[in-house]
Design a protein around this motif. Structure first.
Motif, PDB file in Angstrom:
ATOM      1  N   SER A 147      24.240  32.853  45.518  1.00 23.78           N
ATOM      2  CA  SER A 147      24.522  34.076  45.831  1.00 23.78           C
ATOM      3  C   SER A 147      25.931  34.383  45.601  1.00 23.78           C
ATOM      4  N   ASP A 148      26.007  35.529  46.026  1.00 23.77           N
ATOM      5  CA  ASP A 148      27.156  35.820  45.653  1.00 23.77           C
ATOM      6  C   ASP A 148      28.574  35.414  46.362  1.00 23.77           C
ATOM      7  N   THR A 149      28.149  34.804  47.472  1.00 24.73           N
ATOM      8  CA  THR A 149      29.215  34.260  48.657  1.00 24.73           C
ATOM      9  C   THR A 149      29.952  33.147  47.952  1.00 24.73           C
ATOM     10  N   GLN A 150      28.428  32.347  47.244  1.00 29.80           N
ATOM     11  CA  GLN A 150      28.634  31.022  46.351  1.00 29.80           C
ATOM     12  C   GLN A 150      29.393  31.957  44.468  1.00 29.80           C
ATOM     13  N   LEU A 151      29.264  32.899  43.912  1.00 29.44           N
ATOM     14  CA  LEU A 151      29.493  32.561  42.832  1.00 29.44           C
ATOM     15  C   LEU A 151      31.266  34.016  43.078  1.00 29.44           C
ATOM     16  N   GLY A 152      31.006  34.057  44.228  1.00 24.50           N
ATOM     17  CA  GLY A 152      32.406  35.121  44.076  1.00 24.50           C
ATOM     18  C   GLY A 152      33.725  34.406  45.105  1.00 24.50           C
ATOM     19  N   SER A 153      33.504  33.653  45.609  1.00 21.87           N
ATOM     20  CA  SER A 153      34.013  32.761  47.094  1.00 21.87           C
ATOM     21  C   SER A 153      34.374  31.768  45.716  1.00 21.87           C
ATOM     22  N   LYS A 154      33.842  31.114  45.437  1.00 21.54           N
ATOM     23  CA  LYS A 154      34.027  29.772  44.560  1.00 21.54           C
ATOM     24  C   LYS A 154      34.927  30.146  42.934  1.00 21.54           C
ATOM     25  N   MET A 155      34.270  31.454  42.209  1.00 19.78           N
ATOM     26  CA  MET A 155      35.822  32.370  41.275  1.00 19.78           C
ATOM     27  C   MET A 155      37.241  32.604  42.271  1.00 19.78           C
ATOM     28  N   ALA A 156      37.283  32.778  43.169  1.00 19.16           N
ATOM     29  CA  ALA A 156      38.267  33.207  43.746  1.00 19.16           C
ATOM     30  C   ALA A 156      39.341  31.687  43.860  1.00 19.16           C
ATOM     31  N   LEU A 157      38.647  30.794  44.610  1.00 19.36           N
ATOM     32  CA  LEU A 157      39.188  29.682  45.351  1.00 19.36           C
ATOM     33  C   LEU A 157      39.725  28.910  43.644  1.00 19.36           C
ATOM     34  N   TYR A 158      38.344  29.115  42.308  1.00 17.58           N
ATOM     35  CA  TYR A 158      39.339  28.493  41.770  1.00 17.58           C
ATOM     36  C   TYR A 158      40.986  29.321  40.774  1.00 17.58           C
ATOM     37  N   ALA A 159      40.674  30.282  41.032  1.00 18.04           N
ATOM     38  CA  ALA A 159      41.992  31.710  40.534  1.00 18.04           C
ATOM     39  C   ALA A 159      42.792  30.872  41.174  1.00 18.04           C
ATOM     40  N   ALA A 160      43.308  30.617  42.005  1.00 17.18           N
ATOM     41  CA  ALA A 160      43.800  30.114  43.242  1.00 17.18           C
ATOM     42  C   ALA A 160      44.722  29.152  43.324  1.00 17.18           C
ATOM     43  N   LYS A 161      43.778  27.898  43.260  1.00 17.71           N
ATOM     44  CA  LYS A 161      44.285  26.314  42.657  1.00 17.71           C
ATOM     45  C   LYS A 161      44.758  26.547  41.547  1.00 17.71           C
ATOM     46  N   GLU A 162      43.689  26.907  40.833  1.00 15.18           N
ATOM     47  CA  GLU A 162      44.337  26.344  38.887  1.00 15.18           C
ATOM     48  C   GLU A 162      44.355  27.033  38.672  1.00 15.18           C
ATOM     49  N   LEU A 163      44.079  28.630  38.762  1.00 16.03           N
ATOM     50  CA  LEU A 163      45.097  29.616  37.628  1.00 16.03           C
ATOM     51  C   LEU A 163      46.183  29.959  38.537  1.00 16.03           C
ATOM     52  N   LYS A 164      46.795  29.479  39.899  1.00 15.67           N
ATOM     53  CA  LYS A 164      48.406  29.825  40.605  1.00 15.67           C
ATOM     54  C   LYS A 164      48.036  31.331  40.518  1.00 15.67           C
ATOM     55  N   VAL A 165      47.163  31.928  40.148  1.00 17.74           N
ATOM     56  CA  VAL A 165      47.159  33.206  40.578  1.00 17.74           C
ATOM     57  C   VAL A 165      47.600  33.943  42.469  1.00 17.74           C
ATOM     58  N   LYS A 166      48.723  35.045  41.478  1.00 12.80           N
ATOM     59  CA  LYS A 166      49.039  35.645  42.617  1.00 12.80           C
ATOM     60  C   LYS A 166      48.160  37.084  43.187  1.00 12.80           C
ATOM     61  N   ASN A 167      48.478  37.504  42.331  1.00 11.69           N
ATOM     62  CA  ASN A 167      48.186  39.097  42.228  1.00 11.69           C
ATOM     63  C   ASN A 167      46.919  39.876  41.626  1.00 11.69           C
ATOM     64  N   VAL A 168      46.126  39.981  42.034  1.00 15.17           N
ATOM     65  CA  VAL A 168      44.681  40.142  41.929  1.00 15.17           C
ATOM     66  C   VAL A 168      44.225  41.613  41.877  1.00 15.17           C
ATOM     67  N   ALA A 169      43.935  42.026  41.486  1.00 17.31           N
ATOM     68  CA  ALA A 169      42.873  43.460  41.922  1.00 17.31           C
ATOM     69  C   ALA A 169      41.438  43.906  41.157  1.00 17.31           C
ATOM     70  N   VAL A 170      40.123  43.995  41.531  1.00 17.51           N
ATOM     71  CA  VAL A 170      39.055  44.092  41.445  1.00 17.51           C
ATOM     72  C   VAL A 170      38.782  45.375  40.513  1.00 17.51           C
TER      73      VAL A 170
END
Length: 376
Positions: A147-170
């Motif tokens: 579901s979106d819950t998994q697709l959206g949240s895991k992409m955010a986790l990856y961006a934070a943990k692996e890409l070290k992104v701090k400032n995002v837009a949607v």
């Protein structure tokens, strides 16, 4: 002359007997609702082909239920990715005596169409990912995807943990799918310590994103999460580059497709990342064999959900054999209580009809094609 007559009579009798045997077969129609025209037709056709391959294999192998041979028939309808058309398609399939459906593909179509399917006592397997789909309380409606819950949240986790992104837009395209996905990403992004610097809106028909992207450029965002589809995602990637906006483009399963590379050209590469339900096809036990069969039959690589639609049809067939009937009420109960090991995953469902376990794979792009990075 007499011998010829006898031979003719014998041949005729054989034909009549064969026709009689065929008449004894139980015909089970499998309905398919998806976008077969318009910008998303590539996805609709790919999904349809996944279902078609399963049906052809089942018919070649021969499936017996309740002492009768089953003949599966595909009834495919174009819902144009449009909610109104999708409800009409649902009614048409119901009126045509279809009791089993794969699709709809789009959340915006699946959510309103679910009521029609439920009222007609049909069993539905959909990849539509908006959480609202299974929150409506309809029985015999199964989500064969994350579901979106998994697709959206895991992409955010990856961006934070692996890409070290701090400032995002949607950015979201205002469809049920796009909004749901964007909200889930936003929720997890904030929980992971990222700043969501802006939330912009577009449509699933737009081609020019310059005003939106110009606003986001001034906010110095490092990544943009797009809740939407490849026909918009490709041009968006091009325009991000044209504006000299140094930001990664992130998205869900609907931009994890070769169409994204086709439309975005060389603007789609390691700078684009997306999340897709399921484990890697190449690493799944029967994944490579499925890819080879699909390529041989359709002269094309399977896209995002061909394997899920293939699995859904086989899931139906297994449940019919387990329940020893084609009665949708009993078959639906068998699906709800059981489990099925498919190509794209292991299908066991919770009380709402969501998969109990659905891994998510993060992809980037190489040579215009989605290329898997990791599953979690």
């Amino acid at each position: 002359m007499k011998h010829k007559k006898v031979a003719g009579a014998v041949a005729l009798a054989g034909m009549v007997a064969a026709m009689g045997a065929a008449a004894q077969d139980t015909v089970v129609k499998i309905g398919h609702s998806g976008p077969l025209s318009g910008a998303q037709a590539f996805s609709g056709k790919d999904n349809e082909n996944g279902a078609r391959l399963a049906i052809e294999e089942l018919n070649a192998k021969g499936v017996t239920v309740g002492g009768k041979k089953i003949k599966f028939e595909l009834v495919s309808e174009d819902d144009q990715g449009d909610p109104k058309a999708g409800v009409s398609v649902a009614q048409k399939l119901a009126d045509g005596g279809v009791k089993y459906v794969v699709g709809p593909y789009n959340s915006g179509v699946a959510i309103p169409a679910a009521r029609v399917y439920s009222n007609a006592g049909m069993v539905v397997a959909s990849v539509a990912s908006n959480p609202k789909l299974t929150q409506q309380g309809y029985k015999n409606l199964f989500r064969v995807n994350a579901s979106d819950t998994q697709l959206g949240s895991k992409m955010a986790l990856y961006a934070a943990k692996e890409l070290k992104v701090k400032n995002v837009a949607v950015i979201d395209d205002r469809t049920a799918f796009g909004q749901g996905l964007a909200e889930e990403f936003k929720k997890q992004a904030r929980a992971s310590g990222m700043t969501v610097a802006g939330h912009e809106y577009t449509t699933d028909k737009s081609v020019d994103f310059t005003p939106i992207l110009t606003r986001l450029k001034s906010k110095k965002v490092e990544a943009i999460f797009f809740g939407g589809y490849a026909p918009q995602g490709g041009p968006m990637a091009r325009q991000i580059r044209q504006l000299g906006l140094n930001a990664k483009l992130l998205g869900g399963d609907t931009i994890c497709t070769a169409e994204m590379g086709k439309l975005g050209g060389d603007a789609v590469g390691p700078n684009v990342l997306c999340s897709q339900g399921g484990a890697l096809l190449d690493k799944a036990a029967s994944g490579p064999a499925f890819k080879a069969k699909f390529k041989k039959r359709f002269n094309a690589e399977p896209d995002v959900y061909a394997a899920s639609y293939y699995d859904a049809v086989n899931l139906y067939a297994q449940a019919m054999q387990q329940a020893n009937t084609v009665d949708p009420v009993k078959v639906g109960a068998a699906i709800a209580a059981g489990s099925y090991q498919g190509v794209a995953g292991s299908y066991a469902f919770d009380a709402k009809g969501d998969m109990k376990s659905s891994p998510v794979t993060i992809f980037t792009f190489k040579g215009g094609q989605p290329s898997a990075i990791t599953s979690y």
